[in-house]
Design a protein around this motif. Sequence first.
Motif, PDB file in Angstrom:
ATOM      1  N   PRO A 111     -17.016 -12.864  59.268  1.00  0.00           N
ATOM      2  CA  PRO A 111     -16.404 -14.225  59.310  1.00  0.00           C
ATOM      3  C   PRO A 111     -16.039 -14.612  60.631  1.00  0.00           C
ATOM      4  O   PRO A 111     -15.472 -13.930  61.530  1.00  0.00           O
ATOM      5  CB  PRO A 111     -15.238 -13.911  58.428  1.00  0.00           C
ATOM      6  N   GLN A 112     -16.243 -15.909  60.976  1.00  0.00           N
ATOM      7  CA  GLN A 112     -16.096 -16.144  62.469  1.00  0.00           C
ATOM      8  C   GLN A 112     -15.041 -17.459  62.669  1.00  0.00           C
ATOM      9  O   GLN A 112     -14.425 -17.796  61.751  1.00  0.00           O
ATOM     10  CB  GLN A 112     -17.448 -16.957  63.069  1.00  0.00           C
ATOM     11  N   ARG A 113     -14.587 -17.349  63.972  1.00  0.00           N
ATOM     12  CA  ARG A 113     -13.426 -18.321  64.198  1.00  0.00           C
ATOM     13  C   ARG A 113     -13.805 -18.514  65.561  1.00  0.00           C
ATOM     14  O   ARG A 113     -13.693 -17.649  66.473  1.00  0.00           O
ATOM     15  CB  ARG A 113     -12.071 -18.152  63.771  1.00  0.00           C
ATOM     16  N   GLY A 115     -16.309 -18.970  67.354  1.00  0.00           N
ATOM     17  CA  GLY A 115     -17.423 -17.914  67.920  1.00  0.00           C
ATOM     18  C   GLY A 115     -16.952 -16.769  68.078  1.00  0.00           C
ATOM     19  O   GLY A 115     -17.818 -15.671  68.496  1.00  0.00           O
ATOM     20  N   PHE A 116     -15.792 -16.149  67.573  1.00  0.00           N
ATOM     21  CA  PHE A 116     -15.331 -14.868  67.712  1.00  0.00           C
ATOM     22  C   PHE A 116     -15.109 -14.266  66.235  1.00  0.00           C
ATOM     23  O   PHE A 116     -15.126 -15.024  65.370  1.00  0.00           O
ATOM     24  CB  PHE A 116     -14.032 -14.561  68.468  1.00  0.00           C
ATOM     25  N   ILE A 117     -15.356 -13.104  66.159  1.00  0.00           N
ATOM     26  CA  ILE A 117     -15.283 -12.338  64.697  1.00  0.00           C
ATOM     27  C   ILE A 117     -13.575 -12.650  64.479  1.00  0.00           C
ATOM     28  O   ILE A 117     -12.626 -12.400  64.851  1.00  0.00           O
ATOM     29  CB  ILE A 117     -15.692 -10.921  64.653  1.00  0.00           C
ATOM     30  N   ASP A 118     -13.541 -13.171  63.142  1.00  0.00           N
ATOM     31  CA  ASP A 118     -12.154 -13.180  62.938  1.00  0.00           C
ATOM     32  C   ASP A 118     -11.683 -12.184  62.220  1.00  0.00           C
ATOM     33  O   ASP A 118     -12.004 -11.743  61.012  1.00  0.00           O
ATOM     34  CB  ASP A 118     -12.045 -14.490  61.804  1.00  0.00           C
ATOM     35  N   ARG A 119     -10.937 -11.211  63.105  1.00  0.00           N
ATOM     36  CA  ARG A 119     -10.640  -9.893  62.362  1.00  0.00           C
ATOM     37  C   ARG A 119      -9.653  -9.794  61.160  1.00  0.00           C
ATOM     38  O   ARG A 119      -9.832  -8.763  60.389  1.00  0.00           O
ATOM     39  CB  ARG A 119     -10.061  -9.115  63.662  1.00  0.00           C
ATOM     40  N   GLY A 120      -8.742 -10.684  61.115  1.00  0.00           N
ATOM     41  CA  GLY A 120      -7.991 -10.791  60.027  1.00  0.00           C
ATOM     42  C   GLY A 120      -8.714 -11.008  58.815  1.00  0.00           C
ATOM     43  O   GLY A 120      -8.368 -10.228  57.786  1.00  0.00           O
ATOM     44  N   ARG A 121      -9.566 -12.045  58.848  1.00  0.00           N
ATOM     45  CA  ARG A 121     -10.235 -12.389  57.548  1.00  0.00           C
ATOM     46  C   ARG A 121     -11.171 -11.189  57.238  1.00  0.00           C
ATOM     47  O   ARG A 121     -11.185 -10.965  55.836  1.00  0.00           O
ATOM     48  CB  ARG A 121     -10.870 -13.684  57.733  1.00  0.00           C
TER      49      ARG A 121
END
Lengths: 503, 327
Positions: A111-113, A115-121
Amino acid sequence: MVALTQDVHLDIRGLGKSFGATRALDDVSVEVRSGSVHSFVGENGAGKSTLGKIVAGVFPPDQGQLVLRGTPVSFHSPRAALERGIALVAQEVALVPQLTVAQNVFLGVEPQRGGFIDRGRLLEQTERLAQDAGFDLRPNALVGRLSIAEQQQVEILRALGRDAELIVLDEPSAALSAKEVEHLHEIVRGLARRGHTVILVSHFLNEVLELADTVTVLRDGKVVQTNPAASETEASLIAAMLGRAAGRAYPDKRPPAPGTAVVLSVSDVHAPGVAGVSLEVRAGEIVGLAGLVGAGRTELARAIYGAAPATSAGMAAGVTTLPGSPSGSLRAGVAMIPESRKDDGLLLQRPVRENVSLTTLPIFDRLGFVRRGMEAEEVGSALTKVSGTPRLEAPASALSGGNQQKLMFARALLAKPNVLIADEPTRGVDVGAKRDLYRLLVEIAAQGVGVLLISNEIEEILGLSHRVVVMRLGSVTAEFEGAEMTEENILAAAFGTAPAAAA
Amino acid sequence: MTAEPRAPMLSERLMDLGRRALVIRRTGILIPFLVTFAALSLISPSFFRFQNLTNILDQQAGIIIVASAGTLVLIAGGIDLSIGAIYGLAGAVSAQVATSVSSPVGILSGLGLGLLVGLINGLIVTRFRINALIGTLAMSFVVSGFGAVLTKGNLVVAFDHPDFQQFAATRIFGITSAAWMMVIIATTIGILLARSTFGRYVYATGGNAEAARLGGVRVNTIRVATFALSGVAAAMAGVLDASRVLSAQASSGSFLTFTVLTGIIVGGTSILGGEGSIRRTVIGCLFVALVANGFNLLGLDPFYQQITLGVILLLAVGIDAWSRRFS
Ligand SMILES: Nc1ncnc2c1ncn2[C@@H]1O[C@H](COP(=O)(O)OP(=O)(O)OP(=O)(O)O)[C@@H](O)[C@H]1O
Ligand SMILES: [Mg+2]
């Protein structure tokens, strides 16, 4: 006709595949219907995994065509198959050990946010997947630290996380214990209910009969029959797989006479995952070690064998103190069939012959050189005993999963141990060959070998053991013998819900 | 709904290529080697001469000795970047001791140093669990540094000790003792690897160290042994070259590490460990030498020689990686 083809999710037409001289698949045609659970069964090396890999785009067929919902397709990579909604849970786990559970589950589809990986999601979604599946996995755990069973669960989550319409499960339950198998079955039923199609490869015929709508039997790369599961029985499937009826599942038990010498004794063993275990195995005795995944059975086995560091108040094979190293254990007459053949057992690129003789090379040694003739002879006869393919010069990587497992068995056999620690020794082995291995285990026990048998199959434990030790959370919680040795008692002790029949 | 015959898709053609790459990897560098050999024989009149061919063997003696031992290191899952430094130090020390004491003592002290550094490399990698690439790179600085200090950066000469030269340059049947030693050492290591228990353990260690350990193999001992052999071999090469020209410079080995690794990898030994053979390494080293020799004889610009070598190396590694996907 039109309605019927629409109903077919995947039409496998005349698939053929050869590896050198081996004809792994030969003119295989099967229709897999939408929303069904379609099972493939067959002996080791029958071609089940090869079929699954072709369907999932791992490699292309030599002949034939896959037709997906009426459209001919040919995948040049697993990714291409994934894009068309096909995911594979491979027989051999292929995860990145340095990454966490969550990172592995969503590898390539994080899951991205911005351009970065959305670690929380990432963590949240993994957590949710695991919960839905009923698996007890920490999303942040490093995969390299997990047991095979847990890694298998990560593999399954990975396929689920991609929301594929067609999921190929190649022996997903081989490494799981009763609890996880139950969850897995729930998952499979749930998938089918929601309209997903599942291709299930399994050696557990009861599982196949319970879950599948349709069963295809493969033998030597050819389709023997495809029938509704409702019209099959275990016996009919076995007969179709082997081309003959199988013998009895378990040979008669031959417990050692009372007072027989103790060949393995350990007391107060502490290791990661093991909290003070003591146990004894006598010559000729088969002791079953039961428990849930994560109960510390493999850790205990590894500690005794010296594969992992441990402390104890004493570990001995007969009168010899175990030095806590694999080479020392072997010298003391203790052999182990490790839980993970791929990580801890096989030299995949090396010939079968060298794989089997690895621990016994000193026997074949003359002035530092290997006596090849003698080696080939002994390895050949060991392989025949475990009903493995005597293809001595093929690399181990060319063998099917079950045949690789037989190779591990042959290696242990060749070492002529006094104590055999067998950690899931029949994982992935077909019904027919399993019975041969059981007979072999009982035979070597009768010759005075003490066997410590770890298995997730309660049936296997009950069918072979003279005594059962149950572990839970790193400690021994119960011990059963004779009439007390029942599935209920063992499960209760393993789950910790014991109606206290503990020893 | 019958399946129509269709043209092979690009992906399938790629697969086919991959399978062919596998065949190339199996037959190894032998075919390119033979082709180059034949081509040079036809193109250059001075190539297929006893003089030229024995010269190549003599010059490659050191390289092939180091590469043979280096192959063991690679198969066991390690890598030794300190061979060039050991080569330089051992050559300089042996020449120095040969002049100040005697030739035999000079030769032995060179080899002894190589053994020592090799053992230290082995300990660094096993006991201290330092990655082989980093550990031996660091050791190469340490060893070169020692060499520079010991020789004060000067060329060590032994011109007035012709007996030292006999070690490498005695001719037997027209072939130098250096070349003979190379043949003997490479053959011995080759037989050890293919037939001995030790060789089996080397393959097992590099193929799957944990499986080897659980199978009772003393993995660390095997690793240390391969590094020790590599150290001695590098020293041997240094001593031979010092002996041949009766002089040595401690800093002369920097080229060697890369030439040796190129020869091994072009030969087809995998840098991932678990696979490879001495025969391949010997042919790989000779192939690289042929290319160089060809450039010389044909009077081509040596800059293009480097480019050619680079491309060959890339091809070799590329074919290896490509074919792995299809094996
Ligand atoms: N990469 C390979 N190279 C050579 N032969 C192979 C390769 N993969 C599979 N085979 C061969 O193809 C045949 C079918 O193998 P496959 O793995 O499909 O069997 P399987 O039915 O899955 O068996 P198992 O129940 O043991 O998992 C076997 O004879 C096997 O040895
Ligand atoms: Mg399989």
